[in-house]
Write a protein that holds these residues in place. Structure first.
Motif, short mmCIF file in Angstrom:
data_model
loop_
_atom_site.label_atom_id
_atom_site.label_comp_id
_atom_site.label_asym_id
_atom_site.label_seq_id
_atom_site.Cartn_x
_atom_site.Cartn_y
_atom_site.Cartn_z
N ARG A 164 0.99 -1.18 0.02
CA ARG A 164 0.10 -0.11 -0.12
C ARG A 164 0.76 1.16 0.05
O ARG A 164 0.63 2.29 -0.61
CB ARG A 164 -0.85 -0.02 1.05
N ARG A 176 2.27 1.78 -3.38
CA ARG A 176 1.25 2.39 -4.35
C ARG A 176 0.85 3.79 -4.00
O ARG A 176 0.92 4.73 -4.94
CB ARG A 176 -0.04 1.56 -4.44
N ARG A 224 3.74 6.20 -5.59
CA ARG A 224 3.52 6.24 -6.85
C ARG A 224 2.61 7.24 -7.13
O ARG A 224 2.67 8.09 -7.95
CB ARG A 224 3.37 4.90 -7.50
#
Length: 176
Positions: free
Chosen positions: A113, A116, A119
């Motif tokens: 998580r 992500r 990003r």
């Protein structure tokens, strides 16, 4: 009989030769010695610690807050019709958003998580970089009397700002 000047000169030459730091080493070996010392120091200093998701969250939050303050300043300048001030603040906004991207690069996430979220946050700050550029171009067009171009740049800035905002909110939700 030798004069005082020649004794002093002779003494100075002897002292300098005797106290030379790397006597007998060539310049290449001295450079190699210095580089190896620097390499040993660099290897002994611990690298940036692998950061957890909490560190990532703190970094994203601090840069998000800084960018929000920059955006507020741009909004004030635009609403008070100060295109030069708006351009200056837009350039600062862009620089801060690109600094945020560079600040997030070395931070490692400790979970999927977190990866992500990182990003998404990097994508958001890159979008904000585009926003700053478009706001600056809008101000330039406004100064030149190119109203349609100024409106076009402002619309592109608004579109990327919405996208950046969505990405940053999504990153924040993942880091909760």
């Amino acid at each position: 009989m030798t004069s005082r000047a020649s004794k002093a000169t002779s003494r100075a030459k002897t002292t300098t030769a005797a106290t030379s730091p790397a006597r007998g080493l060539s310049v290449g070996r001295q450079v190699l010695l210095v580089l190896s010392c620097l390499a040993a120091i660099a290897l002994s200093v611990p690298t940036a610690a692998v950061a957890s998701d909490a560190t990532l969250k703190a970094t994203v939050a601090s840069w998000s807050q800084r960018i929000a303050l920059d955006a507020h300043g741009i909004g004030l300048s635009a609403s008070r019709r100060h295109p030069r001030r708006m351009m200056r603040r837009a350039r600062h906004f862009r620089a801060d958003s690109l600094r945020a991207v560079r600040a997030l690069a070395p931070v490692r996430a400790s979970s999927v998580r977190g990866g992500r979220a990182k990003r998404l946050a990097v994508a958001a700050f890159r979008d904000y970089g585009i926003v700053g550029r478009e706001w600056a171009l809008s101000g330039q067009a406004r100064l030149r009397g190119l109203r349609l171009a100024a409106v076009g740049h402002a619309r592109r800035a608004a579109r990327f700002a919405r996208s950046g905002s969505r990405l940053l909110v999504a990153a924040g939700k993942l880091l909760r």
